[in-house]
Write a protein that holds these residues in place. Sequence first.
Motif, PDB file in Angstrom:
ATOM      1  N   PHE A  28      10.178  23.300 -39.024  1.00 41.77           N
ATOM      2  CA  PHE A  28       9.120  23.542 -38.050  1.00 41.77           C
ATOM      3  C   PHE A  28       9.613  23.258 -36.641  1.00 41.77           C
ATOM      4  O   PHE A  28       9.444  24.070 -35.715  1.00 41.77           O
ATOM      5  N   SER A  29      10.261  22.122 -36.442  1.00 43.35           N
ATOM      6  CA  SER A  29      10.645  21.714 -35.092  1.00 43.35           C
ATOM      7  C   SER A  29      11.825  22.508 -34.557  1.00 43.35           C
ATOM      8  O   SER A  29      11.837  22.897 -33.390  1.00 43.35           O
ATOM      9  N   VAL A  30      12.842  22.763 -35.399  1.00 44.74           N
ATOM     10  CA  VAL A  30      14.064  23.356 -34.863  1.00 44.74           C
ATOM     11  C   VAL A  30      13.988  24.867 -34.706  1.00 44.74           C
ATOM     12  O   VAL A  30      14.815  25.450 -34.002  1.00 44.74           O
ATOM     13  N   LEU A  31      13.005  25.521 -35.321  1.00 44.78           N
ATOM     14  CA  LEU A  31      12.958  26.986 -35.268  1.00 44.78           C
ATOM     15  C   LEU A  31      11.816  27.526 -34.407  1.00 44.78           C
ATOM     16  O   LEU A  31      11.640  28.743 -34.329  1.00 44.78           O
ATOM     17  N   MET A  32      11.060  26.657 -33.748  1.00 44.70           N
ATOM     18  CA  MET A  32       9.922  27.147 -32.972  1.00 44.70           C
ATOM     19  C   MET A  32      10.339  28.011 -31.786  1.00 44.70           C
ATOM     20  O   MET A  32       9.691  29.009 -31.480  1.00 44.70           O
ATOM     21  N   ASN A  66       7.558  23.475 -25.851  1.00 41.74           N
ATOM     22  CA  ASN A  66       6.661  22.332 -25.820  1.00 41.74           C
ATOM     23  C   ASN A  66       6.325  21.852 -27.229  1.00 41.74           C
ATOM     24  O   ASN A  66       6.305  20.643 -27.496  1.00 41.74           O
ATOM     25  N   ASN A  67       6.071  22.772 -28.129  1.00 45.71           N
ATOM     26  CA  ASN A  67       5.744  22.380 -29.499  1.00 45.71           C
ATOM     27  C   ASN A  67       6.956  21.776 -30.209  1.00 45.71           C
ATOM     28  O   ASN A  67       6.818  20.824 -30.987  1.00 45.71           O
ATOM     29  N   ALA A  68       8.155  22.314 -29.935  1.00 46.14           N
ATOM     30  CA  ALA A  68       9.360  21.726 -30.520  1.00 46.14           C
ATOM     31  C   ALA A  68       9.569  20.309 -30.004  1.00 46.14           C
ATOM     32  O   ALA A  68       9.921  19.399 -30.768  1.00 46.14           O
ATOM     33  N   ALA A 119      10.239  25.383 -50.968  1.00 43.23           N
ATOM     34  CA  ALA A 119       9.012  26.035 -50.497  1.00 43.23           C
ATOM     35  C   ALA A 119       8.503  25.382 -49.220  1.00 43.23           C
ATOM     36  O   ALA A 119       8.008  26.061 -48.311  1.00 43.23           O
ATOM     37  N   ARG A 120       8.619  24.062 -49.125  1.00 41.72           N
ATOM     38  CA  ARG A 120       8.193  23.365 -47.912  1.00 41.72           C
ATOM     39  C   ARG A 120       9.045  23.777 -46.706  1.00 41.72           C
ATOM     40  O   ARG A 120       8.542  23.913 -45.588  1.00 41.72           O
ATOM     41  N   ALA A 121      10.339  23.996 -46.916  1.00 35.73           N
ATOM     42  CA  ALA A 121      11.200  24.443 -45.822  1.00 35.73           C
ATOM     43  C   ALA A 121      10.788  25.833 -45.347  1.00 35.73           C
ATOM     44  O   ALA A 121      10.741  26.105 -44.137  1.00 35.73           O
ATOM     45  N   VAL A 122      10.475  26.724 -46.284  1.00 39.40           N
ATOM     46  CA  VAL A 122      10.033  28.073 -45.916  1.00 39.40           C
ATOM     47  C   VAL A 122       8.678  28.012 -45.216  1.00 39.40           C
ATOM     48  O   VAL A 122       8.415  28.760 -44.270  1.00 39.40           O
ATOM     49  N   GLN A 123       7.795  27.129 -45.675  1.00 33.42           N
ATOM     50  CA  GLN A 123       6.533  26.898 -44.980  1.00 33.42           C
ATOM     51  C   GLN A 123       6.778  26.551 -43.512  1.00 33.42           C
ATOM     52  O   GLN A 123       6.110  27.069 -42.612  1.00 33.42           O
ATOM     53  N   GLY A 124       7.723  25.651 -43.270  1.00 32.23           N
ATOM     54  CA  GLY A 124       8.032  25.255 -41.902  1.00 32.23           C
ATOM     55  C   GLY A 124       8.536  26.413 -41.062  1.00 32.23           C
ATOM     56  O   GLY A 124       8.212  26.516 -39.873  1.00 32.23           O
ATOM     57  N   PHE A 125       9.318  27.314 -41.667  1.00 33.99           N
ATOM     58  CA  PHE A 125       9.797  28.492 -40.946  1.00 33.99           C
ATOM     59  C   PHE A 125       8.625  29.386 -40.539  1.00 33.99           C
ATOM     60  O   PHE A 125       8.554  29.870 -39.404  1.00 33.99           O
ATOM     61  N   GLY A 126       7.682  29.606 -41.468  1.00 33.60           N
ATOM     62  CA  GLY A 126       6.509  30.404 -41.124  1.00 33.60           C
ATOM     63  C   GLY A 126       5.696  29.755 -40.020  1.00 33.60           C
ATOM     64  O   GLY A 126       5.234  30.428 -39.074  1.00 33.60           O
ATOM     65  N   ALA A 127       5.511  28.442 -40.104  1.00 31.15           N
ATOM     66  CA  ALA A 127       4.749  27.731 -39.076  1.00 31.15           C
ATOM     67  C   ALA A 127       5.462  27.781 -37.734  1.00 31.15           C
ATOM     68  O   ALA A 127       4.809  27.831 -36.676  1.00 31.15           O
ATOM     69  N   ALA A 128       6.805  27.778 -37.733  1.00 34.81           N
ATOM     70  CA  ALA A 128       7.568  27.832 -36.492  1.00 34.81           C
ATOM     71  C   ALA A 128       7.381  29.167 -35.776  1.00 34.81           C
ATOM     72  O   ALA A 128       7.522  29.244 -34.547  1.00 34.81           O
ATOM     73  N   THR A 163      20.012  30.031 -29.501  1.00 36.35           N
ATOM     74  CA  THR A 163      19.190  29.680 -30.656  1.00 36.35           C
ATOM     75  C   THR A 163      19.955  28.786 -31.621  1.00 36.35           C
ATOM     76  O   THR A 163      19.445  27.778 -32.110  1.00 36.35           O
ATOM     77  N   VAL A 164      21.214  29.145 -31.910  1.00 33.63           N
ATOM     78  CA  VAL A 164      22.032  28.360 -32.833  1.00 33.63           C
ATOM     79  C   VAL A 164      22.293  26.968 -32.265  1.00 33.63           C
ATOM     80  O   VAL A 164      22.181  25.955 -32.975  1.00 33.63           O
ATOM     81  N   LEU A 165      22.627  26.889 -30.978  1.00 37.57           N
ATOM     82  CA  LEU A 165      22.932  25.595 -30.361  1.00 37.57           C
ATOM     83  C   LEU A 165      21.699  24.691 -30.342  1.00 37.57           C
ATOM     84  O   LEU A 165      21.772  23.508 -30.698  1.00 37.57           O
TER      85      LEU A 165
END
Length: 483
Positions: free
Chosen positions: A64-68, A401-403, A110-119, A206-208
């Motif tokens: 969630f945090s790193v992909l927002m 800001n969200n990240a 599944a929780r990791a994929v959830q975080g990607f969707g939320a991001a 993005t990668v950095l």
Amino acid sequence: MEQQIQQPARRDSAVWAVVICSVAGFITALDNLIVTTALPSIREDLGGGLEDLEWTVSAYTLTFSVLMMLGASLGDRFGRRRLFVVGLGIFTAASAAAALAPGMNELIAARAVQGFGAAIVTPLTLTLLSAAVPVERRGVAFGIWGAASGIAVAMGPLIGGALTEHLSWQWIFWVNVPTGLALIPLALLRLNESRGPNPSLDLVGTVLASGGLFGIVYALIRGNIDGWSSAPVLGGLIGGVVLLVSFVAWELRAKHPMLPMRLFRHPSFSAINAASLLMFVGMFGSIFLLSQFLQTVGGYSPMEAGVRMLPWTAMPMIAGPLAGALSDRIGGGPVVAVGLALQAVGLGLWALAVEPQVSYASLLPALILCGIGMGMFFAPTANLVMSTVRPEEEGIASGANNAIREVGGAIGVASLAAIFSAQGGYESASRFVDGLIPALWFGAGALVVAAALTFLVPSRRKTGGPAADLPPGETPTRTPAAI
């Protein structure tokens, strides 16, 4: 007559945007903490050790945090409404997968994929909301959105405890599925499409940024478990800092930067983001410990503890919209400052009153103050962030800001837990209190610093934010809202 016909349509579009974006923000924010009270039931059903249970929480927080910021960039590139719907689809499908998970590994994935969707979803809620709501009403709209997100974060343990106690742990994930399925067609029908002007994706940036944030957040989550001097933790901290410094250096010279560094030259943008990080350090870390205090020392069940947190968690519902309306009149800076100060006072009252045999009534004033302060923070902060950038940069700004908030939450849990462990423990009620008190004072101190930073924000804007720094001959596409 034509103007009379168009005005209701615009108002109707704004109302739908507020509803859709607030509900989407609610369900993605809810999954930050909803799993915590269900962990014993998950372990009993699926097995696994303590580390597996920790990853059911951190897998979501990390992605969630790193992909927002990436989610915001994808929305600007491919269409914000389109990516909003895609993100909702990913989040909804991953929620169903988590509910159906036959083992811990599948649940963590599944929780990791959830975080990607939320991001993807979270930063685009603010962008879509800002585009649909007139500037003069944006404070109220952000107030509703902020109240929904704030309540979701605070009520996660209560809702998770209630669903686990009365249904099963799977329902903490199933509850997202009908909500997501309802939001997808509503978004397609009621939200307008928009894009950022830059068709390029800053893949290097993005990668950095993602790698740097991942390293730091991973180290903070694992520090108390693996030891702060262990190779993985030190590697995460050092590597994360190196990558973030490299990210800043790259963004300063990139042709199409993911996060233009010039935004941080504006005192309002820099100050409100620093205050957001410190706010989540103080409050997220405190909620993590205080929910355990009510259960470990107070003897309440997860649901009973959540009910007793309602004076805190319900207040943003009332204070959020009022704070948003007030920020439209006097500016967001003073409202945010008062909200942060109230939260600091609330944590200080907790630290002064808490003891092994403390009564719930003695803690009630602190709960109320923290709740009012939280409600006064979320809405004006969103408006401050969005009104200090160009329209085409709103998605990037909201993602950043969200990240920053999520990273602040990870720092808060890690730092307050480290202070708690150094001064106390779980051996007895008195030992728990011994560790809790200094941790709460640390959280209150972080909030005091955050409140002080808001004095760098002008009480009311008279000129554009970063748009004021536009090169000669280039004009802003709108006048930012007063902050």
